[in-house]
Write an enzyme that holds these catalytic residues in place. Sequence first.
Site, PDB file in Angstrom:
ATOM      1  N   THR A  20       0.841  -1.207   0.000  1.00 21.34           N
ATOM      2  CA  THR A  20       0.000   0.000   0.000  1.00 21.34           C
ATOM      3  C   THR A  20       0.873   1.254   0.000  1.00 21.34           C
ATOM      4  OG1 THR A  20      -0.072  -0.095   2.407  1.00 21.34           O
ATOM      5  CG2 THR A  20      -1.912  -1.119   1.242  1.00 21.34           C
ATOM      6  N   ASP A  22       4.339   3.858  -1.086  1.00 21.14           N
ATOM      7  CA  ASP A  22       4.745   4.726  -2.193  1.00 21.14           C
ATOM      8  C   ASP A  22       5.563   3.986  -3.255  1.00 21.14           C
ATOM      9  OD1 ASP A  22       5.327   7.543  -3.206  1.00 21.14           O
ATOM     10  OD2 ASP A  22       7.339   6.766  -2.861  1.00 21.14           O
ATOM     11  N   ARG A  52      -1.060  -3.163   6.166  1.00 22.57           N
ATOM     12  CA  ARG A  52      -1.991  -3.291   7.294  1.00 22.57           C
ATOM     13  C   ARG A  52      -3.388  -2.767   6.964  1.00 22.57           C
ATOM     14  NH1 ARG A  52       1.648  -0.243  11.485  1.00 22.57           N
ATOM     15  NH2 ARG A  52       1.685   0.954   9.563  1.00 22.57           N
ATOM     16  N   ASP A  91      -0.374  -7.568   9.958  1.00 21.68           N
ATOM     17  CA  ASP A  91       0.790  -6.911  10.542  1.00 21.68           C
ATOM     18  C   ASP A  91       1.953  -7.907  10.453  1.00 21.68           C
ATOM     19  OD1 ASP A  91       2.762  -5.976  12.339  1.00 21.68           O
ATOM     20  OD2 ASP A  91       1.247  -4.699  13.279  1.00 21.68           O
ATOM     21  N   ASP A 183      19.927  -2.073  -5.571  1.00 21.35           N
ATOM     22  CA  ASP A 183      20.460  -0.729  -5.719  1.00 21.35           C
ATOM     23  C   ASP A 183      19.927  -0.304  -7.080  1.00 21.35           C
ATOM     24  OD1 ASP A 183      22.039   1.422  -6.701  1.00 21.35           O
ATOM     25  OD2 ASP A 183      23.459   1.033  -5.096  1.00 21.35           O
ATOM     26  N   HIS A 184      18.907   0.553  -7.089  1.00 19.47           N
ATOM     27  CA  HIS A 184      18.198   0.744  -8.360  1.00 19.47           C
ATOM     28  C   HIS A 184      19.072   1.416  -9.425  1.00 19.47           C
ATOM     29  CE1 HIS A 184      17.279   4.856  -6.924  1.00 19.47           C
ATOM     30  NE2 HIS A 184      17.003   5.152  -8.169  1.00 19.47           N
ATOM     31  N   GLU A 222      19.901  16.405  -7.866  1.00 21.12           N
ATOM     32  CA  GLU A 222      18.438  16.356  -7.926  1.00 21.12           C
ATOM     33  C   GLU A 222      17.894  17.757  -7.727  1.00 21.12           C
ATOM     34  OE1 GLU A 222      16.354  13.058  -5.906  1.00 21.12           O
ATOM     35  OE2 GLU A 222      18.228  12.883  -4.806  1.00 21.12           O
ATOM     36  N   HIS A 246      24.591   4.080  -4.245  1.00 18.85           N
ATOM     37  CA  HIS A 246      24.621   4.378  -5.690  1.00 18.85           C
ATOM     38  C   HIS A 246      25.972   4.935  -6.166  1.00 18.85           C
ATOM     39  CE1 HIS A 246      20.456   3.803  -4.967  1.00 18.85           C
ATOM     40  NE2 HIS A 246      20.176   5.031  -4.581  1.00 18.85           N
ATOM     41  N   LYS A 351      18.370  18.214 -12.509  1.00 20.19           N
ATOM     42  CA  LYS A 351      18.294  16.775 -12.257  1.00 20.19           C
ATOM     43  C   LYS A 351      19.216  16.136 -13.281  1.00 20.19           C
ATOM     44  CE  LYS A 351      16.647  12.666 -11.161  1.00 20.19           C
ATOM     45  NZ  LYS A 351      16.984  12.018  -9.896  1.00 20.19           N
TER      46      LYS A 351
HETATM   47  N1  LIG Z   1       9.537   5.425  -2.083  1.00 20.93           N
HETATM   48  C1  LIG Z   1      10.658   5.410  -2.765  1.00 20.93           C
HETATM   49  O1  LIG Z   1      10.825   6.055  -3.801  1.00 20.93           O
HETATM   50  C2  LIG Z   1      11.804   4.585  -2.293  1.00 20.93           C
HETATM   51  C3  LIG Z   1      11.675   3.757  -1.214  1.00 20.93           C
HETATM   52  N2  LIG Z   1      12.732   2.969  -0.842  1.00 20.93           N
HETATM   53  C4  LIG Z   1      12.606   2.058   0.287  1.00 20.93           C
HETATM   54  O2  LIG Z   1      11.474   1.222   0.110  1.00 20.93           O
HETATM   55  C5  LIG Z   1      10.891   0.929   1.351  1.00 20.93           C
HETATM   56  C6  LIG Z   1       9.419   1.350   1.323  1.00 20.93           C
HETATM   57  O3  LIG Z   1       9.355   2.738   1.069  1.00 20.93           O
HETATM   58  P1  LIG Z   1       7.955   3.482   0.790  1.00 20.93           P
HETATM   59  O4  LIG Z   1       7.097   2.685  -0.110  1.00 20.93           O
HETATM   60  O5  LIG Z   1       8.327   4.847   0.399  1.00 20.93           O
HETATM   61  O6  LIG Z   1       7.298   3.509   2.252  1.00 20.93           O
HETATM   62  P2  LIG Z   1       5.803   3.849   2.664  1.00 20.93           P
HETATM   63  O7  LIG Z   1       5.876   4.429   4.016  1.00 20.93           O
HETATM   64  O8  LIG Z   1       5.090   4.579   1.605  1.00 20.93           O
HETATM   65  O9  LIG Z   1       5.117   2.405   2.769  1.00 20.93           O
HETATM   66  C7  LIG Z   1       5.356   1.552   3.853  1.00 20.93           C
HETATM   67  C8  LIG Z   1       4.561   0.282   3.644  1.00 20.93           C
HETATM   68  O10 LIG Z   1       4.815  -0.582   4.756  1.00 20.93           O
HETATM   69  C9  LIG Z   1       3.564  -1.075   5.236  1.00 20.93           C
HETATM   70  N3  LIG Z   1       3.704  -1.376   6.663  1.00 20.93           N
HETATM   71  C10 LIG Z   1       4.246  -0.612   7.624  1.00 20.93           C
HETATM   72  N4  LIG Z   1       4.234  -1.238   8.809  1.00 20.93           N
HETATM   73  C11 LIG Z   1       3.668  -2.452   8.586  1.00 20.93           C
HETATM   74  C12 LIG Z   1       3.398  -3.574   9.401  1.00 20.93           C
HETATM   75  N5  LIG Z   1       3.726  -3.619  10.697  1.00 20.93           N
HETATM   76  N6  LIG Z   1       2.824  -4.655   8.830  1.00 20.93           N
HETATM   77  C13 LIG Z   1       2.482  -4.650   7.523  1.00 20.93           C
HETATM   78  N7  LIG Z   1       2.738  -3.627   6.695  1.00 20.93           N
HETATM   79  C14 LIG Z   1       3.309  -2.538   7.222  1.00 20.93           C
HETATM   80  C15 LIG Z   1       2.605   0.046   4.950  1.00 20.93           C
HETATM   81  O11 LIG Z   1       1.320  -0.489   4.895  1.00 20.93           O
HETATM   82  P3  LIG Z   1       0.089   0.083   5.776  1.00 20.93           P
HETATM   83  O12 LIG Z   1       0.286   1.561   5.866  1.00 20.93           O
HETATM   84  O13 LIG Z   1      -1.108  -0.327   4.999  1.00 20.93           O
HETATM   85  O14 LIG Z   1       0.253  -0.604   7.057  1.00 20.93           O
HETATM   86  C16 LIG Z   1       3.071   0.494   3.584  1.00 20.93           C
HETATM   87  O15 LIG Z   1       2.539  -0.368   2.595  1.00 20.93           O
HETATM   88  C17 LIG Z   1      11.736   1.657   2.391  1.00 20.93           C
HETATM   89  O16 LIG Z   1      12.723   0.776   2.859  1.00 20.93           O
HETATM   90  C18 LIG Z   1      12.386   2.782   1.601  1.00 20.93           C
HETATM   91  O17 LIG Z   1      13.597   3.188   2.166  1.00 20.93           O
HETATM   92  C19 LIG Z   1      13.910   2.980  -1.533  1.00 20.93           C
HETATM   93  C20 LIG Z   1      14.100   3.791  -2.612  1.00 20.93           C
HETATM   94  C21 LIG Z   1      13.088   4.684  -3.078  1.00 20.93           C
HETATM   95  O1  LIG Z   2      17.763   5.927  -3.602  1.00 15.80           O
HETATM   96  C1  LIG Z   2      17.443   7.079  -3.763  1.00 15.80           C
HETATM   97  O2  LIG Z   2      17.478   7.595  -4.998  1.00 15.80           O
HETATM   98  C2  LIG Z   2      16.726   8.741  -5.324  1.00 15.80           C
HETATM   99  C3  LIG Z   2      17.307   9.257  -6.640  1.00 15.80           C
HETATM  100  O3  LIG Z   2      17.083   8.279  -7.606  1.00 15.80           O
HETATM  101  P1  LIG Z   2      17.010   8.679  -9.130  1.00 15.80           P
HETATM  102  O4  LIG Z   2      16.809   7.396  -9.829  1.00 15.80           O
HETATM  103  O5  LIG Z   2      15.859   9.636  -9.272  1.00 15.80           O
HETATM  104  O6  LIG Z   2      18.296   9.351  -9.443  1.00 15.80           O
HETATM  105  C4  LIG Z   2      16.805   9.791  -4.259  1.00 15.80           C
HETATM  106  O7  LIG Z   2      15.884  10.820  -4.538  1.00 15.80           O
HETATM  107  C5  LIG Z   2      16.435   9.189  -2.937  1.00 15.80           C
HETATM  108  O8  LIG Z   2      16.611  10.163  -1.913  1.00 15.80           O
HETATM  109  C6  LIG Z   2      17.287   7.988  -2.637  1.00 15.80           C
HETATM  110  O9  LIG Z   2      16.747   7.318  -1.505  1.00 15.80           O
END
Ligand SMILES: NC(=O)C1=CN([C@@H]2O[C@H](COP(=O)(O)OP(=O)(O)OC[C@H]3O[C@@H](n4cnc5c(N)ncnc54)[C@H](OP(=O)(O)O)[C@@H]3O)[C@@H](O)[C@H]2O)C=CC1
Ligand SMILES: O=C1O[C@H](COP(=O)(O)O)[C@@H](O)[C@H](O)[C@H]1O
Length: 493
Positions: A20, A22, A52, A91, A183-184, A222, A246, A351
């Site tokens: 659910t 980002d 959750r 959970d 590591d994307h 960025e 990265h 960027k």
């Molecule tokens: N967003 C990005 O662009 C990037 C993210 N990342 C990494 O990806 C990971 C996720 O990031 P992001 O998507 O932004 O985070 P979010 O905060 O948007 O999402 C977190 C997710 O974890 C779930 N969650 C949290 N606690 C629980 C629990 N106890 N049980 C079940 N589900 C749970 C939430 O579900 P709910 O709320 O429904 O419980 C939600 O789906 C992180 O490690 C982040 O560092 C890395 C690079 C880029």
């Molecule tokens: O891993 C991460 O990367 C992004 C930058 O990624 P890019 O593909 O857009 O260059 C960065 O914004 C973020 O803070 C970091 O966690």
Amino acid sequence: MNVITQEKHPKAIIVIFGATGDLAKRKLFPSIYRLVENNKISQEFAVVGVGRRPWSNDEFRNNVSDSIQTAMKESKELDDFTSHFYYHPFDVTNPTSYLELNNLLNNLDGTYETEGNRVFFLAMAPEFFGTIAQNLKKQGLTATNGWSRIVIEKPFGHDLPSAQKLNQEIREAFNEDQIYRIDHYLGKEMVQNIEVIRFSNALFEPLWNNRYISNIQITSSETLGVEDRGRYYENSGALRDMVQNHMLQMVALLAMEPPIKLNTNEIRSEKVKVLRALRAVSEDEVKDYFIRGQYSNGELDGKQLIAYRDENNVDDDSQTETYVAGKLLIDNFRWAGVPFYIRTGKRMAAKSTKIVVQFKDIPMNLYYKKGETVPPNLLIINIQPDEGITLHLNVKKDGGNSKPVKLDLSNNFFDGINTPEAYEKLLYDCMRGDATNFTHWDEVALSWSFVDPISEAWKKGKAELTTYPSGSMGPKEADELLKDDDNEWLPVN
Ligand SMILES: NC(=O)C1=CN([C@@H]2O[C@H](COP(=O)(O)OP(=O)(O)OC[C@H]3O[C@@H](n4cnc5c(N)ncnc54)[C@H](OP(=O)(O)O)[C@@H]3O)[C@@H](O)[C@H]2O)C=CC1
Ligand SMILES: O=C1O[C@H](COP(=O)(O)O)[C@@H](O)[C@H](O)[C@H]1O
């Protein structure tokens, strides 16, 4: 040993923990869509989302559909595609819920004939990684007739000790060859191209050393600020967020020796040697090799931008760096004496991710007047937003003697602008069992070993935290870093 499947269209159930969130919405769902659309993975696939929120399958499917419409900028009938998506709320700290998840997976395995193959994608905060991995094993979710692989998002730890602890927890449940640490940047087309440019061109490889290269600059700037990630970023900063992973991965790809073979183990082992050869910077030396900055208010494209300290969930007196510039030295025969300059930051003027390889000057200036310098030959690897390579040469032009020109092989030279998204490639690689573009534990550990003294020195206030206006290319102190070596940052936009 990783076995890369010869199967053209790998099949598996993909379980997304954090479905659910980002990352799932912005990157993972569109990537799965493109893999199916492009017939890369079997049409017989299933995705199970975990979070959750008490969503139904339909609510989850609508969310998936929204995500794809947004990413693809088109509205297409997606019911058929989203019918493969299932939502299972629980959970992840509750062990008994894994048994229900397993029942669902077993049923879906029968429906979609996915042969017991499972990808567990952990798109959640890192404090859950160990718990999830261990529960998957304990509750029998990895005991199938097929393969099980776990994909771990960053950050992989906060420093070396925390990364070691996390690694140990995951290793209690999964073998190294089942662990895919994302590591994307390693999924980006032009980052993958570094090896090809180096190792398939007689023009470059003989020159790729300290006899011909003066310095290498890697910039990843960025324009975005910290957005809504203040809470995470306050504990991370640019060093842990970008440099530890990265930036060091790009350094390793640029500096590694040609691998004996293009397979996972050989490539990783060459990268590891580079990370081992990085000259360690002691806490007292950090100020001479690294500059840290934080964005103040400023302007970009006519828009007023607030300072980092005024962002949500950021301390008024935050000491977190949003910019890092550094000079890295690699102590081996190939690179002795060649500085690798890196810089990365948020709220900068553009960027842009670019690598500039600056070649040494020719021994004698025949074509320019006394006092004029011959512009250096540069190889620029454009990673994003433009993809391609640019070669700066000097040729006779317009009746003059010698003029700098650019040989530009950009997007439209390569096969279309729509190169696959990094996550799309990496997910596909994982399903094929190809871990080459994921980081091995040894790389993670060595990267933390390099970075830890820097963050420690900063924590102890051993180097100043400078500021730079939002919309600029960073603090002026970063220019001094290069000036000391008679070098300068080459423009990236
Ligand atoms: N967003 C990005 O662009 C990037 C993210 N990342 C990494 O990806 C990971 C996720 O990031 P992001 O998507 O932004 O985070 P979010 O905060 O948007 O999402 C977190 C997710 O974890 C779930 N969650 C949290 N606690 C629980 C629990 N106890 N049980 C079940 N589900 C749970 C939430 O579900 P709910 O709320 O429904 O419980 C939600 O789906 C992180 O490690 C982040 O560092 C890395 C690079 C880029
Ligand atoms: O891993 C991460 O990367 C992004 C930058 O990624 P890019 O593909 O857009 O260059 C960065 O914004 C973020 O803070 C970091 O966690």
